[in-house]
Scaffold this motif. Structure first.
Motif, PDB file in Angstrom:
ATOM      1  N   GLY A  23     -65.782 -26.368 -55.090  1.00  9.85           N
ATOM      2  CA  GLY A  23     -65.081 -26.429 -56.363  1.00  9.85           C
ATOM      3  C   GLY A  23     -64.182 -25.229 -56.581  1.00  9.85           C
ATOM      4  N   VAL A  24     -64.655 -24.041 -56.182  1.00 11.42           N
ATOM      5  CA  VAL A  24     -63.844 -22.828 -56.295  1.00 11.42           C
ATOM      6  C   VAL A  24     -62.549 -22.988 -55.512  1.00 11.42           C
ATOM      7  CG1 VAL A  24     -63.685 -20.373 -55.727  1.00 11.42           C
ATOM      8  CG2 VAL A  24     -65.815 -21.310 -56.642  1.00 11.42           C
ATOM      9  N   LEU A  25     -62.678 -23.427 -54.264  1.00  9.55           N
ATOM     10  CA  LEU A  25     -61.497 -23.548 -53.401  1.00  9.55           C
ATOM     11  C   LEU A  25     -60.536 -24.607 -53.925  1.00  9.55           C
ATOM     12  CD1 LEU A  25     -63.238 -23.328 -49.897  1.00  9.55           C
ATOM     13  CD2 LEU A  25     -62.222 -21.491 -51.271  1.00  9.55           C
ATOM     14  N   LEU A  26     -61.072 -25.723 -54.409  1.00 10.77           N
ATOM     15  CA  LEU A  26     -60.222 -26.789 -54.936  1.00 10.77           C
ATOM     16  C   LEU A  26     -59.477 -26.335 -56.186  1.00 10.77           C
ATOM     17  CD1 LEU A  26     -59.265 -29.714 -54.808  1.00 10.77           C
ATOM     18  CD2 LEU A  26     -61.283 -30.366 -56.141  1.00 10.77           C
ATOM     19  N   ILE A  27     -60.163 -25.605 -57.066  1.00 15.85           N
ATOM     20  CA  ILE A  27     -59.531 -25.143 -58.300  1.00 15.85           C
ATOM     21  C   ILE A  27     -58.465 -24.101 -58.005  1.00 15.85           C
ATOM     22  CG2 ILE A  27     -59.952 -23.788 -60.399  1.00 15.85           C
ATOM     23  CD1 ILE A  27     -62.640 -25.303 -60.596  1.00 15.85           C
ATOM     24  N   VAL A  28     -58.750 -23.168 -57.085  1.00 14.62           N
ATOM     25  CA  VAL A  28     -57.756 -22.168 -56.699  1.00 14.62           C
ATOM     26  C   VAL A  28     -56.530 -22.849 -56.111  1.00 14.62           C
ATOM     27  CG1 VAL A  28     -57.276 -20.306 -55.056  1.00 14.62           C
ATOM     28  CG2 VAL A  28     -59.389 -20.289 -56.377  1.00 14.62           C
ATOM     29  N   PHE A  29     -56.758 -23.839 -55.266  1.00 15.24           N
ATOM     30  CA  PHE A  29     -55.649 -24.584 -54.661  1.00 15.24           C
ATOM     31  C   PHE A  29     -54.822 -25.291 -55.729  1.00 15.24           C
ATOM     32  CE2 PHE A  29     -53.964 -28.618 -53.111  1.00 15.24           C
ATOM     33  CZ  PHE A  29     -53.206 -28.208 -52.031  1.00 15.24           C
ATOM     34  N   ALA A  30     -55.504 -25.975 -56.658  1.00 16.26           N
ATOM     35  CA  ALA A  30     -54.800 -26.747 -57.685  1.00 16.26           C
ATOM     36  C   ALA A  30     -54.028 -25.842 -58.635  1.00 16.26           C
ATOM     37  CB  ALA A  30     -55.796 -27.602 -58.460  1.00 16.26           C
ATOM     38  N   GLU A  31     -54.640 -24.711 -59.016  1.00 20.29           N
ATOM     39  CA  GLU A  31     -53.981 -23.849 -59.988  1.00 20.29           C
ATOM     40  C   GLU A  31     -52.753 -23.164 -59.406  1.00 20.29           C
ATOM     41  OE1 GLU A  31     -54.970 -20.315 -63.205  1.00 20.29           O
ATOM     42  OE2 GLU A  31     -56.046 -20.396 -61.312  1.00 20.29           O
ATOM     43  N   THR A  32     -52.744 -22.937 -58.101  1.00 22.99           N
ATOM     44  CA  THR A  32     -51.613 -22.237 -57.493  1.00 22.99           C
ATOM     45  C   THR A  32     -50.602 -23.172 -56.841  1.00 22.99           C
ATOM     46  OG1 THR A  32     -52.905 -21.927 -55.451  1.00 22.99           O
ATOM     47  CG2 THR A  32     -52.954 -20.145 -57.054  1.00 22.99           C
ATOM     48  N   GLY A  33     -50.881 -24.492 -56.831  1.00 21.54           N
ATOM     49  CA  GLY A  33     -49.951 -25.383 -56.159  1.00 21.54           C
ATOM     50  C   GLY A  33     -49.619 -26.676 -56.858  1.00 21.54           C
ATOM     51  N   LEU A  34     -50.462 -27.114 -57.778  1.00 24.90           N
ATOM     52  CA  LEU A  34     -50.246 -28.398 -58.441  1.00 24.90           C
ATOM     53  C   LEU A  34     -49.985 -28.160 -59.925  1.00 24.90           C
ATOM     54  CD1 LEU A  34     -53.174 -30.432 -56.807  1.00 24.90           C
ATOM     55  CD2 LEU A  34     -50.819 -30.150 -55.987  1.00 24.90           C
ATOM     56  N   LEU A  35     -48.956 -28.777 -60.456  1.00 25.61           N
ATOM     57  CA  LEU A  35     -48.585 -28.561 -61.852  1.00 25.61           C
ATOM     58  C   LEU A  35     -49.718 -28.888 -62.814  1.00 25.61           C
ATOM     59  CD1 LEU A  35     -44.918 -29.922 -61.883  1.00 25.61           C
ATOM     60  CD2 LEU A  35     -45.644 -27.543 -62.017  1.00 25.61           C
ATOM     61  N   VAL A  36     -50.554 -29.853 -62.442  1.00 25.82           N
ATOM     62  CA  VAL A  36     -51.638 -30.260 -63.343  1.00 25.82           C
ATOM     63  C   VAL A  36     -52.749 -29.228 -63.407  1.00 25.82           C
ATOM     64  CG1 VAL A  36     -51.207 -32.717 -63.043  1.00 25.82           C
ATOM     65  CG2 VAL A  36     -52.771 -31.542 -61.473  1.00 25.82           C
ATOM     66  N   GLY A  37     -52.703 -28.197 -62.558  1.00 25.98           N
ATOM     67  CA  GLY A  37     -53.795 -27.233 -62.521  1.00 25.98           C
ATOM     68  C   GLY A  37     -53.553 -25.965 -63.297  1.00 25.98           C
ATOM     69  N   PHE A  38     -52.475 -25.925 -64.107  1.00 26.89           N
ATOM     70  CA  PHE A  38     -52.104 -24.658 -64.749  1.00 26.89           C
ATOM     71  C   PHE A  38     -53.134 -24.169 -65.751  1.00 26.89           C
ATOM     72  CE2 PHE A  38     -50.571 -27.746 -67.797  1.00 26.89           C
ATOM     73  CZ  PHE A  38     -50.827 -27.139 -69.017  1.00 26.89           C
ATOM     74  N   PHE A  39     -53.961 -25.066 -66.321  1.00 23.25           N
ATOM     75  CA  PHE A  39     -54.897 -24.668 -67.370  1.00 23.25           C
ATOM     76  C   PHE A  39     -56.249 -24.229 -66.818  1.00 23.25           C
ATOM     77  CE2 PHE A  39     -55.546 -29.145 -66.543  1.00 23.25           C
ATOM     78  CZ  PHE A  39     -56.924 -29.267 -66.524  1.00 23.25           C
ATOM     79  N   LEU A  40     -56.452 -24.313 -65.504  1.00 25.24           N
ATOM     80  CA  LEU A  40     -57.749 -23.989 -64.912  1.00 25.24           C
ATOM     81  C   LEU A  40     -57.993 -22.477 -64.935  1.00 25.24           C
ATOM     82  CD1 LEU A  40     -57.610 -26.510 -61.941  1.00 25.24           C
ATOM     83  CD2 LEU A  40     -59.033 -26.668 -63.995  1.00 25.24           C
ATOM     84  N   PRO A  41     -59.262 -22.065 -65.030  1.00 25.12           N
ATOM     85  CA  PRO A  41     -59.598 -20.642 -65.238  1.00 25.12           C
ATOM     86  C   PRO A  41     -59.698 -19.857 -63.934  1.00 25.12           C
ATOM     87  CG  PRO A  41     -61.599 -21.944 -65.311  1.00 25.12           C
ATOM     88  CD  PRO A  41     -60.454 -22.934 -65.107  1.00 25.12           C
TER      89      PRO A  41
END
Length: 210
Positions: A23-41
């Motif tokens: 989950g850590v790796l997926l969230i880091v990936f999403a927040e730094t590469g996918l527009l939908v991940g901007f709100f993740l902590p």
């Protein structure tokens, strides 16, 4: 996504308990590469992961520190490369969307102002600025930034942010007062990470035409 589920997505400790290292790796990936991940902590997540690696949260285990220091920067770098590809292929059209539940043109304006101010260094500096780190990667691709320079800055930023914040959490995890007030210190990290956003917002408003 329900409104009840959103606070859980913003709770770093809940995310770590529920999804672990993957989950850590997926969230880091999403927040730094996918527009939908901007709100993740991202910041509080890495900080809390470091605390867990240091044994700062009783009864919770994640992975040895060296594993985190290898995989988290790799996930951050991979996210940046995907964000660049999205921006390169979609071009400026990706930013010309109407405001939705999560997507706001204000986020684009903030990233654009940050990019204009700092140039290529934005790719490193934006790592430490929530929201901006998500949109800046896509903006770099849309503006056809040199991929060689972009990749270099992505690696530097990914290591400094991914490893740096995690090591900070690990180091503070050995301090008794931090162990006793984990949630308070994780919240403090989030608040500190928002300071650059507030500064940039105030600068933008000051220079905005009346």
């Amino acid at each position: 996504m329900t409104t009840e589920a959103l606070p859980q997505l913003l709770d770093a400790q809940h995310l770590l308990d529920a999804f672990g290292l993957a989950g850590v790796l997926l969230i880091v990936f999403a927040e730094t590469g996918l527009l939908v991940g901007f709100f993740l902590p991202g910041d509080s997540l890495l900080f809390t992961a470091g605390l867990i690696a240091a044994g700062g949260i009783a009864g919770v285990s994640l992975a040895p520190l060296w594993v985190l220091l290898v995989l988290i920067p790799l996930a951050a770098i991979a996210g940046n490369l995907v964000g660049y590809a999205i921006g390169y292929r979609a071009g400026p059209a990706v930013f010309h969307r109407e405001d939705g539940r999560f997507f706001k043109t204000a986020h684009v304006d903030r990233a654009h102002a940050f990019f204009e101010r700092h140039g290529a260094r934005t790719i490193v500096l934006a790592r430490f600025v929530p929201v901006v780190r998500t949109f800046a990667t896509v903006m770099a691709g849309a503006s056809r930034m040199s991929f060689g320079a972009y990749a270099l800055y992505s690696v530097v930023g990914g290591v400094l942010w991914g490893a740096g914040v995690t090591v900070l959490g690990y180091w503070l995890g050995g301090v008794d007062v931090v162990r006793a007030h984990v949630e308070a210190f994780a919240l403090l990290v989030v608040l500190l990470s928002l300071v650059p956003v507030g500064v940039e917002y105030l600068r933008t408003r000051r220079h905005r035409p009346a």
